[in-house]
Design a protein around this motif. Structure first.
Motif, PDB file in Angstrom:
ATOM      1  N   SER A   3       0.850  -1.187   0.000  1.00 20.61           N
ATOM      2  CA  SER A   3       0.000   0.000   0.000  1.00 20.61           C
ATOM      3  C   SER A   3       0.883   1.233   0.000  1.00 20.61           C
ATOM      4  N   GLY A   4       0.271   2.377  -0.359  1.00 21.39           N
ATOM      5  CA  GLY A   4       1.003   3.634  -0.308  1.00 21.39           C
ATOM      6  C   GLY A   4       1.683   3.992  -1.617  1.00 21.39           C
ATOM      7  N   ILE A   5       2.171   5.234  -1.680  1.00 23.42           N
ATOM      8  CA  ILE A   5       2.879   5.736  -2.857  1.00 23.42           C
ATOM      9  C   ILE A   5       4.382   5.622  -2.599  1.00 23.42           C
ATOM     10  N   ILE A   6       5.059   4.985  -3.532  1.00 26.48           N
ATOM     11  CA  ILE A   6       6.490   4.726  -3.422  1.00 26.48           C
ATOM     12  C   ILE A   6       7.212   5.511  -4.511  1.00 26.48           C
ATOM     13  N   GLY A   7       8.279   6.177  -4.159  1.00 28.66           N
ATOM     14  CA  GLY A   7       9.099   6.863  -5.147  1.00 28.66           C
ATOM     15  C   GLY A   7      10.392   6.118  -5.384  1.00 28.66           C
ATOM     16  N   LEU A   8      10.944   6.282  -6.585  1.00 31.04           N
ATOM     17  CA  LEU A   8      12.263   5.737  -6.873  1.00 31.04           C
ATOM     18  C   LEU A   8      13.055   6.764  -7.661  1.00 31.04           C
ATOM     19  N   VAL A   9      14.287   7.028  -7.215  1.00 30.32           N
ATOM     20  CA  VAL A   9      15.209   7.925  -7.900  1.00 30.32           C
ATOM     21  C   VAL A   9      16.438   7.102  -8.278  1.00 30.32           C
ATOM     22  N   ASP A  10      16.692   6.981  -9.573  1.00 30.66           N
ATOM     23  CA  ASP A  10      17.766   6.138 -10.096  1.00 30.66           C
ATOM     24  C   ASP A  10      18.849   7.048 -10.675  1.00 30.66           C
ATOM     25  N   ASP A  50       2.684  17.557  -5.892  1.00 29.32           N
ATOM     26  CA  ASP A  50       1.384  17.288  -5.277  1.00 29.32           C
ATOM     27  C   ASP A  50       1.298  15.906  -4.648  1.00 29.32           C
ATOM     28  N   CYS A  51       2.417  15.138  -4.655  1.00 26.65           N
ATOM     29  CA  CYS A  51       2.413  13.811  -4.045  1.00 26.65           C
ATOM     30  C   CYS A  51       3.408  13.679  -2.895  1.00 26.65           C
ATOM     31  N   LEU A  52       4.218  14.700  -2.675  1.00 25.86           N
ATOM     32  CA  LEU A  52       5.279  14.582  -1.674  1.00 25.86           C
ATOM     33  C   LEU A  52       4.739  14.213  -0.293  1.00 25.86           C
ATOM     34  N   LYS A  53       3.609  14.781   0.080  1.00 27.29           N
ATOM     35  CA  LYS A  53       3.060  14.524   1.410  1.00 27.29           C
ATOM     36  C   LYS A  53       2.479  13.120   1.542  1.00 27.29           C
ATOM     37  N   ARG A  54       2.280  12.450   0.410  1.00 22.93           N
ATOM     38  CA  ARG A  54       1.687  11.112   0.428  1.00 22.93           C
ATOM     39  C   ARG A  54       2.739  10.003   0.347  1.00 22.93           C
ATOM     40  N   LEU A  55       3.993  10.364   0.155  1.00 21.95           N
ATOM     41  CA  LEU A  55       5.024   9.359  -0.070  1.00 21.95           C
ATOM     42  C   LEU A  55       5.297   8.528   1.183  1.00 21.95           C
ATOM     43  N   GLU A  56       5.293   7.208   1.007  1.00 17.08           N
ATOM     44  CA  GLU A  56       5.709   6.305   2.086  1.00 17.08           C
ATOM     45  C   GLU A  56       7.228   6.337   2.220  1.00 17.08           C
ATOM     46  N   VAL A  57       7.913   6.234   1.090  1.00 12.32           N
ATOM     47  CA  VAL A  57       9.372   6.172   1.087  1.00 12.32           C
ATOM     48  C   VAL A  57       9.857   6.445  -0.332  1.00 12.32           C
ATOM     49  N   VAL A  58      11.068   6.952  -0.451  1.00 13.33           N
ATOM     50  CA  VAL A  58      11.731   7.090  -1.750  1.00 13.33           C
ATOM     51  C   VAL A  58      12.939   6.159  -1.744  1.00 13.33           C
ATOM     52  N   PHE A  59      12.949   5.217  -2.664  1.00 13.98           N
ATOM     53  CA  PHE A  59      14.092   4.329  -2.803  1.00 13.98           C
ATOM     54  C   PHE A  59      15.099   4.975  -3.764  1.00 13.98           C
ATOM     55  N   LEU A  60      16.366   4.846  -3.424  1.00 10.38           N
ATOM     56  CA  LEU A  60      17.432   5.422  -4.238  1.00 10.38           C
ATOM     57  C   LEU A  60      18.244   4.289  -4.860  1.00 10.38           C
ATOM     58  N   ALA A  61      18.440   4.381  -6.172  1.00 12.53           N
ATOM     59  CA  ALA A  61      19.168   3.347  -6.903  1.00 12.53           C
ATOM     60  C   ALA A  61      20.241   4.001  -7.760  1.00 12.53           C
ATOM     61  N   GLY A  62      21.087   3.153  -8.354  1.00 11.81           N
ATOM     62  CA  GLY A  62      22.118   3.660  -9.252  1.00 11.81           C
ATOM     63  C   GLY A  62      23.426   3.936  -8.542  1.00 11.81           C
ATOM     64  N   GLY A  63      24.478   4.111  -9.324  1.00 13.57           N
ATOM     65  CA  GLY A  63      25.803   4.340  -8.770  1.00 13.57           C
ATOM     66  C   GLY A  63      25.916   5.623  -7.976  1.00 13.57           C
ATOM     67  N   GLY A  64      25.015   6.589  -8.235  1.00 13.79           N
ATOM     68  CA  GLY A  64      25.068   7.864  -7.527  1.00 13.79           C
ATOM     69  C   GLY A  64      24.057   7.979  -6.407  1.00 13.79           C
ATOM     70  N   ALA A  65      23.474   6.868  -5.969  1.00 19.49           N
ATOM     71  CA  ALA A  65      22.406   6.909  -4.965  1.00 19.49           C
ATOM     72  C   ALA A  65      22.845   7.614  -3.685  1.00 19.49           C
ATOM     73  N   THR A  66      24.010   7.266  -3.178  1.00 22.04           N
ATOM     74  CA  THR A  66      24.437   7.843  -1.906  1.00 22.04           C
ATOM     75  C   THR A  66      24.757   9.332  -2.018  1.00 22.04           C
ATOM     76  N   LEU A  67      25.063   9.795  -3.234  1.00 16.16           N
ATOM     77  CA  LEU A  67      25.409  11.207  -3.415  1.00 16.16           C
ATOM     78  C   LEU A  67      24.214  12.123  -3.158  1.00 16.16           C
ATOM     79  N   VAL A  68      23.000  11.628  -3.429  1.00 20.85           N
ATOM     80  CA  VAL A  68      21.812  12.476  -3.316  1.00 20.85           C
ATOM     81  C   VAL A  68      20.981  12.163  -2.079  1.00 20.85           C
ATOM     82  N   GLN A  69      21.384  11.166  -1.305  1.00 23.23           N
ATOM     83  CA  GLN A  69      20.549  10.694  -0.203  1.00 23.23           C
ATOM     84  C   GLN A  69      20.231  11.801   0.793  1.00 23.23           C
ATOM     85  N   GLY A  70      21.237  12.521   1.241  1.00 24.62           N
ATOM     86  CA  GLY A  70      21.018  13.540   2.251  1.00 24.62           C
ATOM     87  C   GLY A  70      20.081  14.635   1.788  1.00 24.62           C
TER      88      GLY A  70
END
Length: 337
Positions: A172-179, A277-297
């Motif tokens: 359930s919920g809205i899931i984001g992914l940033v690759d 318009d979906c930021l407040k509904r996000l359960e979690v954003v998963f970060l993928a890709g070689g640069g994932a840790t660079l944008v985490q903070g």
């Protein structure tokens, strides 16, 4: 044999159903006979030294990966936005598949960034299928590449799919992914309850870890009046070592850290705009890709974030999962044959 293959602008990642993997820089150069090979140990794994020959009336000889970076004077990345044919990525693809397939017929799942996928994927699929039957020599060993099937699947969706199949997403919920890749960053939202992606919130941002390399290269150019080869800068970033250029030693890791913050702010800004318009509904954003840790903070200021396990391989692992499911469904449809 099922192989998930992610030919990225920065790195080529491939995962086989046997559990074997390969990872190497997406760099290709002209090959030649190495008469001095092995005379002095250079610390580079032989698995990264892909010496690829495609025999024929006019044989093609390539150095691929770290071998290209260290030995080929014309080492370069296939950096074109146009990937509707396999020509530019052919050496990378043949090296990766050849290293894993052991001569077995292959069902290969691969993809493209979200934005060009729907336009370029059909042409790329046909071009890849035409490579079936190609005979190569990889590090001196003969291998025949045979594709039983080629399946196209979008990047980012692949990473999300793999995490879903592994049971990493709640129902359930809205899931984001940033690759965050080398040249591009894909973003996508997924409605876990409805089990469908939200297409209006998907985007490909034309920025990635290469922006950090270019920014460091430009800074060095401003200081000495000329730019070092980007592959030299990238190698220093990857290995976390200084770069000696024009009689000066540059603290590339320190320079890269400052430039990474700029990339993170850019990605977070585009994410906030596209998903406003979906930021407040996000359960979690998963970060993928070689640069994932660079944008985490920076992205974590928008929503709760988690870096996917083995994030650089997230798409390749997702492609492999897609291949396993596709083959299993095919067998079920054929009565288990």
């Amino acid at each position: 044999m099922i192989i998930g293959l992610d030919v990225g602008y920065g790195y080529t990642k491939a995962a086989a159903e046997s559990g074997e993997r390969v990872l190497f820089p997406s760099v290709v150069g002209t090959g030649f006979e190495r008469r001095m090979a092995g005379m002095v140990y250079d610390g580079t794994s032989e698995a990264d030294n892909y010496d690829l020959v495609v025999p024929g009336d006019t044989p093609e000889h390539y150095f691929v990966g770290h071998l290209a970076l260290s030995q080929a004077r014309d080492a370069a990345r296939p950096f074109s936005d146009e990937r509707s044919t396999a020509g530019e990525i052919k050496p990378l693809l043949l090296a990766a598949v050849g290293a894993l397939c052991k001569g077995e017929p292959v069902t290969m799942v691969t993809g493209l960034p979200l934005e060009p996928f729907f336009k370029q994927a059909p042409g790329l699929k046909k071009s890849l299928e035409r490579l079936s039957g190609t005979e190569i020599r990889l590090n001196g060993s003969p291998v025949k590449i045979v594709f039983e099937d080629v399946v196209m699947f979008p990047q980012a969706v692949g990473a999300l799919y793999g995490h879903l199949v592994r049971g990493g997403i709640r129902p359930s919920g809205i899931i984001g992914l940033v690759d965050v890749g080398f040249k591009t960053t894909d973003i996508i939202l997924y409605d876990a309850g409805a089990k469908k992606p939200l297409e209006g919130y998907a985007d490909t941002i034309p920025a990635g870890t290469n922006d950090v390399v270019v920014a460091v290269q430009d800074e060095i150019k401003r200081e000495v009046g000329m730019a070092p080869n980007p592959e030299w800068v990238e190698e220093a970033v990857i290995r976390g070592i200084p770069l000696t250029f024009d009689r000066r030693k540059f603290d590339v890791p320190g320079m890269a850290a400052a430039k990474s913050a700029q990339l993170a702010e850019l990605v977070a800004s585009r994410v906030a705009r596209r998903w406003s318009d979906c930021l407040k509904r996000l359960e979690v954003v998963f970060l993928a890709g070689g640069g994932a840790t660079l944008v985490q903070g920076t992205v974590s200021r928008l929503a709760r974030c988690e870096v996917l396990p083995d994030s650089q391989f997230a798409n390749a692992a997702g492609f492999l999962a897609k291949g396993l499911v596709t083959v299993a469904r095919g067998k079920a449809g054929n009565g288990g044959d």
